[in-house]
Design an enzyme around this catalytic site. Structure first.
Site, PDB file in Angstrom:
ATOM      1  N   CYS A 170       0.828  -1.202   0.000  1.00  0.00           N
ATOM      2  CA  CYS A 170       0.000   0.000   0.000  1.00  0.00           C
ATOM      3  C   CYS A 170       0.865   1.257   0.000  1.00  0.00           C
ATOM      4  O   CYS A 170       1.765   1.385   0.836  1.00  0.00           O
ATOM      5  CB  CYS A 170      -0.909   0.002   1.221  1.00  0.00           C
ATOM      6  SG  CYS A 170      -2.006   1.435   1.277  1.00  0.00           S
ATOM      7  N   CYS A 211      -6.287   0.727  -1.671  1.00  0.00           N
ATOM      8  CA  CYS A 211      -6.320   0.006  -0.399  1.00  0.00           C
ATOM      9  C   CYS A 211      -6.291  -1.485  -0.712  1.00  0.00           C
ATOM     10  O   CYS A 211      -7.332  -2.097  -0.966  1.00  0.00           O
ATOM     11  CB  CYS A 211      -7.564   0.369   0.400  1.00  0.00           C
ATOM     12  SG  CYS A 211      -7.633  -0.445   2.016  1.00  0.00           S
ATOM     13  N   GLN A 218     -18.997 -10.326   9.969  1.00  0.00           N
ATOM     14  CA  GLN A 218     -17.542 -10.477  10.010  1.00  0.00           C
ATOM     15  C   GLN A 218     -16.928  -9.872   8.752  1.00  0.00           C
ATOM     16  O   GLN A 218     -17.386 -10.125   7.630  1.00  0.00           O
ATOM     17  CB  GLN A 218     -17.162 -11.957  10.108  1.00  0.00           C
ATOM     18  CG  GLN A 218     -17.528 -12.602  11.436  1.00  0.00           C
ATOM     19  CD  GLN A 218     -16.675 -12.132  12.599  1.00  0.00           C
ATOM     20  OE1 GLN A 218     -15.731 -11.374  12.437  1.00  0.00           O
ATOM     21  NE2 GLN A 218     -17.018 -12.588  13.789  1.00  0.00           N
ATOM     22  N   PHE A 256     -24.899 -14.464  22.598  1.00  0.00           N
ATOM     23  CA  PHE A 256     -24.422 -13.328  21.798  1.00  0.00           C
ATOM     24  C   PHE A 256     -24.514 -13.711  20.316  1.00  0.00           C
ATOM     25  O   PHE A 256     -23.566 -13.565  19.557  1.00  0.00           O
ATOM     26  CB  PHE A 256     -22.977 -12.941  22.156  1.00  0.00           C
ATOM     27  CG  PHE A 256     -22.721 -12.778  23.619  1.00  0.00           C
ATOM     28  CD1 PHE A 256     -22.988 -11.579  24.263  1.00  0.00           C
ATOM     29  CD2 PHE A 256     -22.194 -13.822  24.368  1.00  0.00           C
ATOM     30  CE1 PHE A 256     -22.754 -11.421  25.619  1.00  0.00           C
ATOM     31  CE2 PHE A 256     -21.938 -13.677  25.725  1.00  0.00           C
ATOM     32  CZ  PHE A 256     -22.213 -12.480  26.361  1.00  0.00           C
ATOM     33  N   ASN A 267     -25.197 -16.020  12.597  1.00  0.00           N
ATOM     34  CA  ASN A 267     -24.017 -16.462  11.852  1.00  0.00           C
ATOM     35  C   ASN A 267     -23.592 -17.874  12.237  1.00  0.00           C
ATOM     36  O   ASN A 267     -23.240 -18.686  11.378  1.00  0.00           O
ATOM     37  CB  ASN A 267     -22.862 -15.483  12.090  1.00  0.00           C
ATOM     38  CG  ASN A 267     -21.644 -15.780  11.242  1.00  0.00           C
ATOM     39  OD1 ASN A 267     -21.718 -15.852  10.022  1.00  0.00           O
ATOM     40  ND2 ASN A 267     -20.509 -15.973  11.892  1.00  0.00           N
ATOM     41  N   GLU A 304     -29.607 -13.059  22.257  1.00  0.00           N
ATOM     42  CA  GLU A 304     -28.943 -11.818  21.834  1.00  0.00           C
ATOM     43  C   GLU A 304     -29.545 -10.634  22.583  1.00  0.00           C
ATOM     44  O   GLU A 304     -30.745 -10.642  22.898  1.00  0.00           O
ATOM     45  CB  GLU A 304     -29.114 -11.642  20.313  1.00  0.00           C
ATOM     46  CG  GLU A 304     -28.702 -10.310  19.742  1.00  0.00           C
ATOM     47  CD  GLU A 304     -27.259  -9.965  20.000  1.00  0.00           C
ATOM     48  OE1 GLU A 304     -27.002  -8.827  20.421  1.00  0.00           O
ATOM     49  OE2 GLU A 304     -26.379 -10.831  19.780  1.00  0.00           O
ATOM     50  N   ASN A 348     -30.995 -10.033  28.429  1.00  0.00           N
ATOM     51  CA  ASN A 348     -29.810  -9.391  28.984  1.00  0.00           C
ATOM     52  C   ASN A 348     -28.907 -10.491  29.529  1.00  0.00           C
ATOM     53  O   ASN A 348     -29.222 -11.123  30.538  1.00  0.00           O
ATOM     54  CB  ASN A 348     -30.203  -8.421  30.093  1.00  0.00           C
ATOM     55  CG  ASN A 348     -28.996  -7.711  30.701  1.00  0.00           C
ATOM     56  OD1 ASN A 348     -27.842  -8.006  30.368  1.00  0.00           O
ATOM     57  ND2 ASN A 348     -29.254  -6.777  31.596  1.00  0.00           N
ATOM     58  N   ASP A 363     -19.955 -15.988  21.557  1.00  0.00           N
ATOM     59  CA  ASP A 363     -19.268 -15.076  20.638  1.00  0.00           C
ATOM     60  C   ASP A 363     -19.482 -13.634  21.115  1.00  0.00           C
ATOM     61  O   ASP A 363     -20.164 -12.840  20.467  1.00  0.00           O
ATOM     62  CB  ASP A 363     -19.796 -15.266  19.209  1.00  0.00           C
ATOM     63  CG  ASP A 363     -19.025 -14.436  18.190  1.00  0.00           C
ATOM     64  OD1 ASP A 363     -17.938 -13.923  18.527  1.00  0.00           O
ATOM     65  OD2 ASP A 363     -19.513 -14.280  17.058  1.00  0.00           O
ATOM     66  N   CYS A 384     -12.721 -11.859  20.322  1.00  0.00           N
ATOM     67  CA  CYS A 384     -12.040 -10.785  19.591  1.00  0.00           C
ATOM     68  C   CYS A 384     -11.132  -9.985  20.512  1.00  0.00           C
ATOM     69  O   CYS A 384     -10.610  -8.930  20.122  1.00  0.00           O
ATOM     70  CB  CYS A 384     -13.055  -9.867  18.908  1.00  0.00           C
ATOM     71  SG  CYS A 384     -14.194  -9.054  20.052  1.00  0.00           S
TER      72      CYS A 384
END
Length: 430
Positions: A81, A160, A263, A292, A297, A313, A340, A361, A387
């Site tokens: 780049c 990019c 994602q 979650f 997915n 969720e 919750n 997740d 993550c």
């Protein structure tokens, strides 16, 4: 008598040292030792001896910048780049993919106190199917790009290489279209997304478009064959052109709103879903729980193998989208619930019949609120998709205290050339 002092320019002499670099951190900085402290050196790679200029010294660590390299690491690569080093999007294009993956896997292994069993990766270039471009109107025209590293300054980008080629090809046509608008000085940002249904553009604008501008945007949408959504000051999306977006997961079609989380790396996402299903060893007798779950997915692919699946969720719109996706794919053994997850979910009716397998997740904050509840539900297997390695480490320790052991660990190279470290872990009940 009044006295006047003239300010003298402060002269700072920065120290130059010679060190051997032995590691790479997640931000692409070389790591060395100097006077008993860790030294982070921008631009250096493991195996290189460098002259570094000390820029910042703290009690336990220092920061430096390469002034001269005595040798080059065999893992040094030429950045693709032209904006690398200025744009804040990538930090590691100067390092080979092999070195990037080794460094991330090593960091994950150190944090989790065990070796990484597997690295799940895809094409390191052209992988991003989503990008948010900042827009700024100046006397020289419209600037469009990403923020500079550690700054609010906008880097005007033309290329990019980590963007999906179909999105990168839109950069210059999009710039030309937006620059010609009468309301170009009232634009906020542009978001490009590559769905399996085709590319889409979400355009944030701070004032209503004129009829001429709307017509020109529609013409651009048709000429580039992309769906166009407008987001005005009321922040409500207006679909101007094109069809509602969707993508595939495990061969299933998942419809989503342009603002819904998906994602970024489709290739790694497909492998991640497949590996999670493999680790869970789902069968027709299993009741599985996806916490979650987003819009499904993992949930929907799990429903193709398990007897019954429950997705939970905290965002109501995603719960509704999950239900729509289940109906579209004719999956009758899956239900979605809005809850919750910081509260006790074991009291919910869908938990009364017990759970055999669980997938987690969570967002970066992790899943501290549900770990104790998992212990009470006592599933045979738990797959945790993370993550944030720091919260994975914390939640892993808590889960092991409730009677589980970590049996598999994978590093997900979801964001090549960046410092993001994602992972998957399998826990089995003792």
């Amino acid at each position: 008598m009044a006295q006047f002092y003239s300010a003298k320019r402060r002269v700072t002499t920065r120290k130059i040292i010679t060190v051997d670099v032995n590691d790479l951190d997640s931000f692409g900085q070389g790591v060395a030792r100097h006077q008993g402290k860790t030294l982070f050196i921008s631009g250096a790679l493991p195996g290189e001896r460098v002259e570094a200029e000390l820029r910042e010294e703290k009690r336990n660590y220092s920061h430096g910048l390469v002034k001269r390299r005595m040798n080059s690491s065999p893992d040094r690569a030429a950045p693709r780049c032209p904006h690398f080093g200025t744009c804040g999007g990538c930090q590691q294009q100067h390092a080979s993919i092999a070195l990037q993956q080794r460094s991330k896997a090593s960091a994950l292994g150190r944090m989790m106190k065990r070796d990484v069993d597997e690295i799940i990766s895809g094409d390191p270039w052209g992988y991003r199917r989503r990008a948010r471009l900042s827009l700024k109107y100046t006397a020289k025209g419209l600037q469009m790009g990403f923020r500079q590293a550690a700054s609010d300054k906008l880097v005007d980008i033309r290329h990019c290489p980590v963007l999906a080629p179909q999105l990168e090809a839109l950069l210059e046509p999009l710039r030309a279209c937006l620059s010609a608008l009468q309301g170009a000085n009232k634009l906020g940002h542009a978001e490009l997304v590559l769905a399996d249904s085709g590319p889409l553009l979400v355009l944030r604008h701070l004032a209503p478009f004129s009829a001429t501008d709307r017509k020109n945007l529609e013409c651009f949408s048709h000429s580039e064959n992309l769906a166009l959504f407008l987001a005005g000051q009321n922040d409500i999306l207006e679909q101007l052109c094109g069809e509602a977006p969707w993508y595939q997961s495990d061969g299933l079609r998942l419809m989503f709103s342009p603002r819904d989380f998906i994602q970024v790396n489709d290739g790694v996402n497909q492998q991640m879903v497949a590996r999670a299903i493999e680790w869970l060893t789902l069968s027709g007798n299993d009741r599985a729980l996806d916490l979650f779950c987003g819009m499904g997915n993992f949930t929907l692919p799990m429903a193709r193998r398990a007897g019954q699946v429950v997705g939970v969720e905290g965002v109501p719109a995603l719960v509704e989208k999950g239900r729509e996706n289940a109906a579209y794919n004719r999956l009758n053994n899956v239900t979605f619930w809005h809850e919750n997850l910081e509260q006790d979910v074991t009291r919910q009716p869908w938990a009364a019949d017990g759970v055999d397998k669980i997938l987690l997740d969570p967002a970066r904050a992790g899943a501290a609120g549900v770990i104790a509840q998992i212990g009470r539900l006592a599933p045979e297997r738990v797959v945790y998709v993370s993550c944030n390695p720091s919260t994975l480490m914390r939640d892993s320790a808590a889960l092991c205290e409730t009677g589980y052991r970590l049996t598999r660990l994978a590093m997900l190279d979801m964001f090549p050339h960046t410092g993001h470290l994602e992972s998957m872990a399998l826990f089995e009940r003792r």
